[in-house]
Design a protein around this motif. Sequence first.
Motif, PDB file in Angstrom:
ATOM      1  N   MET A   1       0.845  -1.188   0.000  1.00 39.29           N
ATOM      2  CA  MET A   1       0.000   0.000   0.000  1.00 39.29           C
ATOM      3  C   MET A   1       0.888   1.248   0.000  1.00 39.29           C
ATOM      4  N   THR A   2       0.606   2.196  -0.877  1.00 37.57           N
ATOM      5  CA  THR A   2       1.387   3.415  -0.948  1.00 37.57           C
ATOM      6  C   THR A   2       1.092   4.320   0.246  1.00 37.57           C
ATOM      7  N   THR A   3       1.971   5.307   0.455  1.00 40.27           N
ATOM      8  CA  THR A   3       1.763   6.263   1.547  1.00 40.27           C
ATOM      9  C   THR A   3       0.439   6.988   1.366  1.00 40.27           C
ATOM     10  N   ARG A   4       0.146   7.348   0.120  1.00 43.20           N
ATOM     11  CA  ARG A   4      -1.107   8.066  -0.148  1.00 43.20           C
ATOM     12  C   ARG A   4      -2.315   7.185   0.164  1.00 43.20           C
ATOM     13  N   SER A   5      -2.229   5.897  -0.197  1.00 45.01           N
ATOM     14  CA  SER A   5      -3.324   4.972   0.087  1.00 45.01           C
ATOM     15  C   SER A   5      -3.512   4.788   1.587  1.00 45.01           C
ATOM     16  N   LYS A   6      -2.396   4.739   2.330  1.00 48.45           N
ATOM     17  CA  LYS A   6      -2.475   4.605   3.778  1.00 48.45           C
ATOM     18  C   LYS A   6      -3.146   5.830   4.397  1.00 48.45           C
ATOM     19  N   GLU A   7      -2.780   7.009   3.906  1.00 46.02           N
ATOM     20  CA  GLU A   7      -3.386   8.240   4.417  1.00 46.02           C
ATOM     21  C   GLU A   7      -4.889   8.247   4.145  1.00 46.02           C
ATOM     22  N   HIS A   8      -5.256   7.773   2.952  1.00 48.92           N
ATOM     23  CA  HIS A   8      -6.675   7.710   2.595  1.00 48.92           C
ATOM     24  C   HIS A   8      -7.417   6.763   3.534  1.00 48.92           C
ATOM     25  N   ALA A   9      -6.855   5.586   3.760  1.00 53.09           N
ATOM     26  CA  ALA A   9      -7.494   4.603   4.630  1.00 53.09           C
ATOM     27  C   ALA A   9      -7.620   5.133   6.055  1.00 53.09           C
ATOM     28  N   LEU A  10      -6.586   5.826   6.535  1.00 51.15           N
ATOM     29  CA  LEU A  10      -6.641   6.392   7.879  1.00 51.15           C
ATOM     30  C   LEU A  10      -7.721   7.470   7.972  1.00 51.15           C
ATOM     31  N   GLY A  11      -7.865   8.251   6.912  1.00 52.15           N
ATOM     32  CA  GLY A  11      -8.899   9.283   6.904  1.00 52.15           C
ATOM     33  C   GLY A  11     -10.289   8.687   6.947  1.00 52.15           C
ATOM     34  N   ILE A  12     -10.511   7.623   6.188  1.00 55.58           N
ATOM     35  CA  ILE A  12     -11.819   6.953   6.188  1.00 55.58           C
ATOM     36  C   ILE A  12     -12.107   6.369   7.571  1.00 55.58           C
ATOM     37  N   THR A  13     -11.100   5.740   8.166  1.00 51.05           N
ATOM     38  CA  THR A  13     -11.278   5.161   9.498  1.00 51.05           C
ATOM     39  C   THR A  13     -11.582   6.237  10.532  1.00 51.05           C
ATOM     40  N   ALA A  14     -10.875   7.358  10.443  1.00 49.51           N
ATOM     41  CA  ALA A  14     -11.093   8.447  11.399  1.00 49.51           C
ATOM     42  C   ALA A  14     -12.509   9.000  11.284  1.00 49.51           C
ATOM     43  N   LEU A  15     -12.989   9.157  10.050  1.00 46.88           N
ATOM     44  CA  LEU A  15     -14.350   9.653   9.856  1.00 46.88           C
ATOM     45  C   LEU A  15     -15.355   8.638  10.384  1.00 46.88           C
ATOM     46  N   GLY A  16     -15.104   7.353  10.119  1.00 43.25           N
ATOM     47  CA  GLY A  16     -15.998   6.310  10.621  1.00 43.25           C
ATOM     48  C   GLY A  16     -16.065   6.327  12.142  1.00 43.25           C
ATOM     49  N   GLU A  17     -14.915   6.491  12.794  1.00 47.66           N
ATOM     50  CA  GLU A  17     -14.892   6.515  14.256  1.00 47.66           C
ATOM     51  C   GLU A  17     -15.638   7.735  14.791  1.00 47.66           C
ATOM     52  N   ARG A  18     -15.498   8.854  14.097  1.00 51.11           N
ATOM     53  CA  ARG A  18     -16.210  10.071  14.526  1.00 51.11           C
ATOM     54  C   ARG A  18     -17.722   9.855  14.433  1.00 51.11           C
ATOM     55  N   LEU A  19     -18.170   9.263  13.345  1.00 52.78           N
ATOM     56  CA  LEU A  19     -19.606   9.030  13.163  1.00 52.78           C
ATOM     57  C   LEU A  19     -20.110   7.932  14.092  1.00 52.78           C
ATOM     58  N   SER A  20     -19.258   6.978  14.400  1.00 47.93           N
ATOM     59  CA  SER A  20     -19.640   5.937  15.354  1.00 47.93           C
ATOM     60  C   SER A  20     -19.915   6.547  16.720  1.00 47.93           C
ATOM     61  N   GLY A  21     -19.099   7.508  17.097  1.00 43.90           N
ATOM     62  CA  GLY A  21     -19.325   8.181  18.372  1.00 43.90           C
ATOM     63  C   GLY A  21     -20.616   8.967  18.381  1.00 43.90           C
ATOM     64  N   VAL A  22     -20.944   9.567  17.242  1.00 48.79           N
ATOM     65  CA  VAL A  22     -22.199  10.313  17.106  1.00 48.79           C
ATOM     66  C   VAL A  22     -23.397   9.392  17.282  1.00 48.79           C
TER      67      VAL A  22
END
Length: 232
Positions: A1-22
């Motif tokens: 996985m490229t650095t850019r792909s990792k950053e993308h995956a981390l961003g999706i996970t972070a958004l998911g965690e934020r919405l999970s808390g909501v």
Amino acid sequence: MTTRSKEHALGITALGERLSGVSGRHEGVVIGLTGSVASGKTTLANQVAAVLAEAHAVETVSTDGFLYPNTILEERGLTLRKGFPETYNAEALGDAIAALSTGTADFPGYSHVTYDVDPGMTRTIAQPDILILEGLGFQPLSPPPRPAREPDYLVYLDASEDDLLTWYTERFHRLWRAAETDPSSFYANFLHMTEPELLEFAKSVWDRINLPNLRDHIAPLKQTADIVVLKD
């Protein structure tokens, strides 16, 4: 996985965690997800839903089904304004959100191939833990706590106008190519064009319709959004 792909995956996970808390604050949370045409709202909704599905019952649905059918848009002289606020049945959208809070609701479907509402694509959705309602047609949200006819939270997917134009013309070109084997496609209307003519036409549609809609009606929603996601 490229650095850019990792950053993308981390961003999706972070958004998911934020919405999970909501979602833990009350049952049946409705998350509105909006942004420009061609910004990738459907893709983002599906990716975040995959993260949320590990711990929640999640559904995703588009607001496109709440566009007025092409026949009505034509009668009202709104064909060339499809996607603008007045081309959506805002009352029906509010009714569906409110109905979902007490049980089930019907969400009409839209075909990007025929470029029209398709009654056969209507989905009946029972209240999930989280509904991601992605698309256009949202009004500026009321201050929290919001009424039952509005999403509980709004996510705005932001991107530069240059990137949006690139993604829009790429999508237009892809659908045009697919129409070569699908005469029922709306994009078959443009098969007589050469590729350069098509790309120039797509850019003119963007400049005349989608860009003014973005600047006048969609981008201002960023000011009342609960979360802003930047895509490059």
